[in-house]
Enzyme design. Structure first.
Site, PDB file in Angstrom:
ATOM      1  N   ASP A 460      50.569  46.898  40.812  1.00 33.99           N
ATOM      2  CA  ASP A 460      50.798  45.089  40.680  1.00 33.99           C
ATOM      3  C   ASP A 460      51.520  44.597  39.604  1.00 33.99           C
ATOM      4  OD1 ASP A 460      50.618  42.658  42.280  1.00 33.99           O
ATOM      5  OD2 ASP A 460      49.481  41.789  40.366  1.00 33.99           O
ATOM      6  N   ASP A 659      44.829  43.512  39.945  1.00 36.71           N
ATOM      7  CA  ASP A 659      43.969  42.341  38.550  1.00 36.71           C
ATOM      8  C   ASP A 659      43.390  41.301  39.847  1.00 36.71           C
ATOM      9  OD1 ASP A 659      46.524  41.048  38.790  1.00 36.71           O
ATOM     10  OD2 ASP A 659      45.983  40.709  37.352  1.00 36.71           O
ATOM     11  N   ASP A 663      44.410  42.662  45.575  1.00 36.23           N
ATOM     12  CA  ASP A 663      45.200  43.792  44.916  1.00 36.23           C
ATOM     13  C   ASP A 663      43.620  44.806  46.218  1.00 36.23           C
ATOM     14  OD1 ASP A 663      47.247  43.504  44.096  1.00 36.23           O
ATOM     15  OD2 ASP A 663      46.321  42.779  42.078  1.00 36.23           O
TER      16      ASP A 663
END
Length: 771
Positions: A460, A659, A663
């Site tokens: 990410d 995080d 996700d």
């Protein structure tokens, strides 16, 4: 229709024997109903003990006090080879007979009581064992002086060794029979008891033995074999228990980080209070050189805090008002006043300790083969021992049956299923502890074993590659002069959001002293933005996918948005009542450690893919700076999970690093999910690996540790299999026709004791490997 409670519906009570802690099949014939609950037992013995005093086995620990560490963790014990076995207080495993260990070590823990007991038994009877061994091996030296009394003297001296020192072994051997779980103690108990009982009978009634049992007209006795085997086994257990205690050194070192007291500020002034008395919301003073007592936020002051003990980061981190503090880290320079936010088991240190303890008790997939072998190993060894006895008795040289007895005892003693059982648990325990000291937390042993195979990493952007603390960049409006209103409406809507981008807008609006309104409705739109109502107007704030779903014509500001994205900024469109109002840009700086982390991972052959909810242009601008080849922008949470699945279909071993809540689906779908410790609890709970500091360099560290640990497991398993495959035939006497030599039961006992110790010491080498 109302459901009536039935005793069998309580699965937690029916799956585990409340007396011994063993898992029990639901079709066991041993069951009993007590206080409207059905309990199942592994044997009739456990059932009878339960019926006598059920309350002894159903007592619950005292209720926990706020901020106190759970008492259960200090008193709950488990088996390193069978983590499903748990009980209150120390004892032995009903499956393998090994000494149980605390689920989570505590600093106040005294020396293992079993270690103290075994050491005492060993040293008190060692002189007797030495004398018996000298008498037995002296040949004619003492026979001329003692005559027939030598055998009687050996028997008298060996009896306290076998009966008193060996008593714990026989208790475990009997328990293995009762629980139908043959193990190492079954073999030791059977072997030493056979040698001792045979010798006693030979001493008291030698006339009942045929000539094939006699040597030079006398029936041989083997008191020295029984005594030496007991003493060597005790010595091996003392060494093994001491070595096993070192595997929890990492957790104890983490526990030792926490200070004992905190300086609390109240209306009555300042006072030092025990750490357990600190409550959420308390104001605490942290002076230079003191440890931060609990997790919290800085209210006043400025200082550099050394977080290396938890994150592995060597340089102190500057802290000022509003910055977060981690409990147990060291305040190096200035004085700080902080507010406690997480206390007791909620602190990061406590959570790390719990995660490490949980990971240490998990089983690696590699252990399955060893478990299958160990399950039938003891029965096979007993069968080989019986076969050895009869083959030597029928076809061996005279005294054939005496040879058969000695070799059968040697077969029983040399076999060691514990070496197989300890092969991977010891490596896992040491590796998880070592990782914790480097800021790398494995959730289970499977993650350690799998991580080394990862060849593709999906990352990410926000909070993973970047700081995750976006700062306001700019605002543009469709109509000139409405920039302030666009910011005010967007910030008002984002009052309901926890996303870092939302915080940047809210903070800028407050900085400009804009009047914000709490949203009347608020809804997160699956990673593409947010919707809601502010002062009666319907608002939508997010990327182009959200605008498309709302039917908003966003293309009129596409050119401005692309210019901002090319600078690496994230762009959000704001629509009011279905009409485009403007756009807002937020920039998020790349972490200083990210370029090095990307370089390290690429050097190990890992392919890195960025998948982010930000626009394609913004994503590519960041990817270009970091030399990331494959980029996916404006992806939804489900798109990240689909990307991981698609790569897995191409036979890739995929890790996902993120995080945020968005996700979580991809973290769960990937072969190894990696969460940033600076992110959300949802991400950390879903992932198999957590990086405490949120530094991607931790992945390279974790991967190297994975490689070293799996190599260590292979070494342990190879040694255990090779030792037993070689040792049992030699003990049976297969080399006798070639060499004319047999393996003494005493040498077999020494080899058996050292095999388990060798496995443990090899695992302890992971403490010092370079990662």
């Amino acid at each position: 229709m109302e459901a009536h409670h039935h005793p069998d519906h309580d699965k937690s009570s029916s799956d585990v024997d409340p007396v011994c802690g063993m898992k029990v099949s639901r079709d066991t014939p041993h069951s009993h109903t007590y206080q409207n609950k059905r309990y199942r037992f592994c044997s009739s013995k456990c059932l009878e003990r339960f019926k006598e005093k059920p309350e002894n086995f159903l007592s619950t620990p005292p209720a926990e006090q706020p901020g106190k560490q759970a008492l259960s963790e200090a008193v709950e014990y488990t088996c390193p080879m069978h983590p499903e076995v748990r009980q209150r207080g120390p004892g032995t495993c009903p499956k393998c007979g090994m000494a149980l260990e605390p689920v989570q070590p505590v600093l106040t823990e005294e020396e293992n009581p079993e270690l103290k007991d075994f050491r005492r038994r060993f040293w008190w009877t060692l002189p007797l064992t030495v004398v018996v061994a000298v008498l037995a091996m002296s040949g004619d030296l003492f026979s001329s002086v003692l005559g027939d009394k030598r055998a009687w003297l050996e028997g008298i001296l060996a009896t306290p060794v076998v009966i008193w020192s060996g008593w714990p072994f026989y208790q475990r051997a009997w328990a293995s029979v009762v629980h139908r779980s043959p193990n190492m103690w079954t073999l030791i108990g059977l072997g030493t008891a056979t040698a001792y009982v045979y010798s006693v009978v030979a001493l008291l009634a030698p006339q009942i033995f045929p000539p094939s049992f006699q040597i030079d007209g006398h029936v041989a006795v083997y008191f020295e074999a029984a005594a030496v085997i007991i003493s060597l086994t005790l010595l091996g257990q003392v060494m093994e228990l001491k070595a096993r205690s070192e595997t929890s050194a990492a957790i104890k070192s983490l526990l030792s980080l926490a200070p004992k007291t905190a300086r609390r500020i109240s209306d009555r002034g300042e006072e030092d209070v025990p750490l357990s008395d600190v409550q959420k919301g308390d104001r605490l003073r942290v002076r230079p050189g003191e440890k931060v007592p609990v997790d919290g936020v800085v209210l006043e002051g400025e200082s550099a805090v050394d977080e290396s003990m938890l994150t592995g980061e060597p340089l102190p981190v500057n802290k000022r008002q509003g910055d977060r503090l981690i409990g147990a880290t060291l305040n190096t320079s200035g004085a700080l006043i902080m507010q406690a936010e997480h206390v007791g088991e909620a602190t990061m240190l406590s959570q790390i300790v719990q995660m490490v303890a949980q990971a240490q008790r998990s089983k690696a997939p590699m252990q399955r083969l060893a478990d299958k072998v160990a399950g039938v190993f003891v029965l096979v060894v007993i069968a080989i021992a019986l076969l050895t006895f009869f083959v030597w008795g029928v076809w061996g040289p005279e005294p054939s049956w005496a040879f058969g007895l000695v070799n059968a005892v040697a077969v029983l003693i040399i076999a060691c299923p514990c070496a197989l059982g300890l092969a991977t648990p010891m490596s896992v325990m040491v590796a998880t502890g070592r990782g914790a000291t480097q800021g790398v937390l494995f959730k289970d042993a499977a993650a350690i074993e799998r991580l080394r195979q990862v060849d593709t990493l999906i990352v990410d952007k926000t909070g993973t590659l970047t700081e995750g603390k976006p700062a306001f960049h700019s605002v543009l409006s469709v109509k000139d002069g409405e920039q302030t209103e666009v910011l005010r409406l967007a910030a008002s809507l984002d009052l309901g959001s926890e996303h870092p981008l939302a915080h940047a807008l809210v903070n800028e609006a407050k900085k400009q002293a804009l009047s914000l309104q709490e949203p009347e409705q608020f809804e997160s739109a699956s990673g593409i933005g947010v919707r809601g109502k502010v002062t009666g107007h319907s608002l939508a704030l997010g990327n182009t996918a959200l605008m498309e779903s709302e039917g908003v014509k966003w293309q009129t500001m596409q050119e401005q948005a692309e210019q901002l994205r090319a600078e690496g900024a994230s762009v959000m469109y704001l629509a009011v009542d279905g009409e485009l109002k403007g756009l807002l840009a937020v920039s998020d700086p790349i972490k200083s450690s990210t370029p090095e982390a990307i370089s390290q991972l690429r050097d190990t052959g890992v392919r890195i893919i960025m998948a982010t909810g930000d626009g394609e242009t913004t994503a590519r601008a960041v990817a270009q700076k970091l030399h990331i080849d494959e980029v996916h922008g404006e992806v939804r949470p489900e798109d990240k999970a689909r990307l991981a699945a698609r790569l897995q279909q191409q036979n890739k071993v995929v890790a996902m690093a993120g995080d945020g809540i968005n996700d979580a689906p991809a973290l769960a779908r990937a072969d190894v999910g990696i969460a940033m410790g600076t992110g959300t609890d949802v991400a950390m709970n879903t992932a198999q690996l957590t990086l405490v500091k949120g530094d991607l360099r931790g992945i390279a560290v974790a991967r190297r540790l994975s490689v070293k640990t799996v190599r260590n497991m292979h070494q342990n398993l190879t040694f255990a299999f090779f030792y037993n495959a070689l040792g049992v035939p030699i003990a049976a006497g297969v080399l006798y026709p070639v060499t004319g030599m047999l393996l003494s039961p005493m040498i077999a006992a020494l080899a058996m004791s050292l095999s388990s110790v060798s496995v443990v010491f090899n695992a302890l080498r992971l403490h010092k490997v370079k990662i």
